[in-house]
Write an enzyme that holds these catalytic residues in place. Structure first.
Site, short mmCIF file in Angstrom:
data_model
loop_
_atom_site.label_atom_id
_atom_site.label_comp_id
_atom_site.label_asym_id
_atom_site.label_seq_id
_atom_site.Cartn_x
_atom_site.Cartn_y
_atom_site.Cartn_z
N THR A 184 -1.43 -85.46 -16.32
CA THR A 184 -1.44 -84.01 -16.54
C THR A 184 -2.54 -83.31 -15.75
OG1 THR A 184 -2.82 -84.24 -18.53
CG2 THR A 184 -0.42 -84.20 -18.84
N ASN A 231 -2.93 -92.79 -15.79
CA ASN A 231 -1.61 -92.17 -15.81
C ASN A 231 -1.41 -91.53 -14.44
OD1 ASN A 231 -1.21 -92.78 -18.58
ND2 ASN A 231 -2.41 -90.99 -19.17
N HIS A 249 -13.12 -84.33 -5.44
CA HIS A 249 -11.71 -84.24 -5.79
C HIS A 249 -10.88 -85.33 -5.11
CE1 HIS A 249 -8.12 -82.34 -7.36
NE2 HIS A 249 -7.56 -82.54 -6.17
N CYS A 290 -12.86 -80.92 -11.35
CA CYS A 290 -13.87 -80.47 -10.38
C CYS A 290 -14.79 -79.44 -11.03
CB CYS A 290 -13.21 -79.86 -9.15
SG CYS A 290 -12.51 -81.05 -8.00
N ASP A 293 -12.89 -87.30 -23.82
CA ASP A 293 -11.62 -86.58 -23.75
C ASP A 293 -11.60 -85.50 -24.84
OD1 ASP A 293 -8.58 -87.43 -22.45
OD2 ASP A 293 -8.69 -85.95 -24.05
N HIS A 340 -6.48 -85.00 -10.85
CA HIS A 340 -7.78 -85.42 -10.32
C HIS A 340 -7.98 -86.82 -10.92
CE1 HIS A 340 -12.29 -84.45 -9.51
NE2 HIS A 340 -12.23 -85.70 -9.94
N GLY A 374 2.86 -89.79 -16.65
CA GLY A 374 2.31 -88.88 -17.65
C GLY A 374 1.00 -88.22 -17.25
N HIS A 429 -8.64 -90.11 -12.69
CA HIS A 429 -9.52 -90.44 -13.82
C HIS A 429 -9.01 -91.68 -14.51
CE1 HIS A 429 -6.41 -87.60 -15.11
NE2 HIS A 429 -6.42 -88.21 -16.29
P1 5GP Z 1 -3.83 -87.43 -17.96
O1 5GP Z 1 -2.78 -86.88 -18.85
O2 5GP Z 1 -3.87 -86.67 -16.64
O3 5GP Z 1 -3.79 -88.91 -17.77
O4 5GP Z 1 -5.22 -87.20 -18.68
C1 5GP Z 1 -5.84 -85.95 -18.75
C2 5GP Z 1 -6.73 -85.98 -19.94
O5 5GP Z 1 -7.68 -84.95 -19.80
C3 5GP Z 1 -6.02 -85.77 -21.27
O6 5GP Z 1 -6.24 -86.87 -22.12
C4 5GP Z 1 -6.63 -84.49 -21.80
O7 5GP Z 1 -6.83 -84.53 -23.19
C5 5GP Z 1 -7.95 -84.41 -21.05
N1 5GP Z 1 -8.42 -83.06 -20.80
C6 5GP Z 1 -7.69 -82.00 -20.37
N2 5GP Z 1 -8.47 -80.93 -20.23
C7 5GP Z 1 -9.73 -81.31 -20.57
C8 5GP Z 1 -10.98 -80.62 -20.64
O8 5GP Z 1 -11.10 -79.43 -20.34
N3 5GP Z 1 -12.05 -81.34 -21.05
C9 5GP Z 1 -11.97 -82.66 -21.38
N4 5GP Z 1 -13.09 -83.26 -21.79
N5 5GP Z 1 -10.80 -83.34 -21.34
C10 5GP Z 1 -9.70 -82.67 -20.94
ZN ZN Z 2 -10.62 -82.04 -8.83
#
Ligand code: 5GP
Ligand code: ZN
Length: 113
Positions: free
Chosen positions: A94, A86, A47, A8, A31, A97, A92, A99
């Site tokens: 992290t 994920n 969100h 967000c 990423d 929100h 997995g 994506h």
């Molecule tokens: P998840 O683990 O939730 O599927 O994916 C989260 C992704 O967000 C991860 O691949 C991580 O590298 C990326 N990520 C986390 N924080 C940031 C950020 O501040 N900026 C960007 N561009 N990517 C982020």
């Molecule tokens: Zn959000």
């Protein structure tokens, strides 16, 4: 909008991110920790915690997929790509929100870990 949610905050422009594409409702950012030569995240600007919070009939799904298709075009992923969500702790996730990861630019292994 969620005050503390990192995506967000990126959508609001409070945290910098490299934007690949942007529409009224969706952004595509690189990423910060890429797992492939092309690793783009496609997310709604509003969100949404995860897949289960967005009703199947919500037009946001069409917008997300449309942006994925446009990312694939502008990034030139002519040999293929992978789209991943994920979801939850087993999945997995992290960042809570919604994506879609768009990965490409190399041959990807299967199955994932
Ligand atoms: P998840 O683990 O939730 O599927 O994916 C989260 C992704 O967000 C991860 O691949 C991580 O590298 C990326 N990520 C986390 N924080 C940031 C950020 O501040 N900026 C960007 N561009 N990517 C982020
Ligand atoms: Zn959000």
């Amino acid at each position: 909008m969620n005050e503390t949610c990192i995506f967000c905050r990126i959508a609001r422009g409070e945290i910098p991110a490299e934007r690949v594409l942007e529409t009224d409702n969706v952004i595509a950012i690189r990423d910060v920790n890429p797992q492939a030569p092309v690793h783009v995240l496609v997310l709604p600007k509003t969100h949404v915690a995860g897949m289960l919070e967005l009703p199947a009939e919500d037009v946001t799904w069409n917008r997300l997929i449309g942006t994925v298709q446009e990312v694939v075009r502008v990034e030139g992923l002519v040999n293929g790509f992978r789209v991943v969500v994920n979801q939850g702790s087993d999945g997995g996730q992290t960042v809570p929100h919604l994506h879609l990861h768009v990965l490409g630019g190399r041959t990807l292994q299967w199955p994932p870990g």
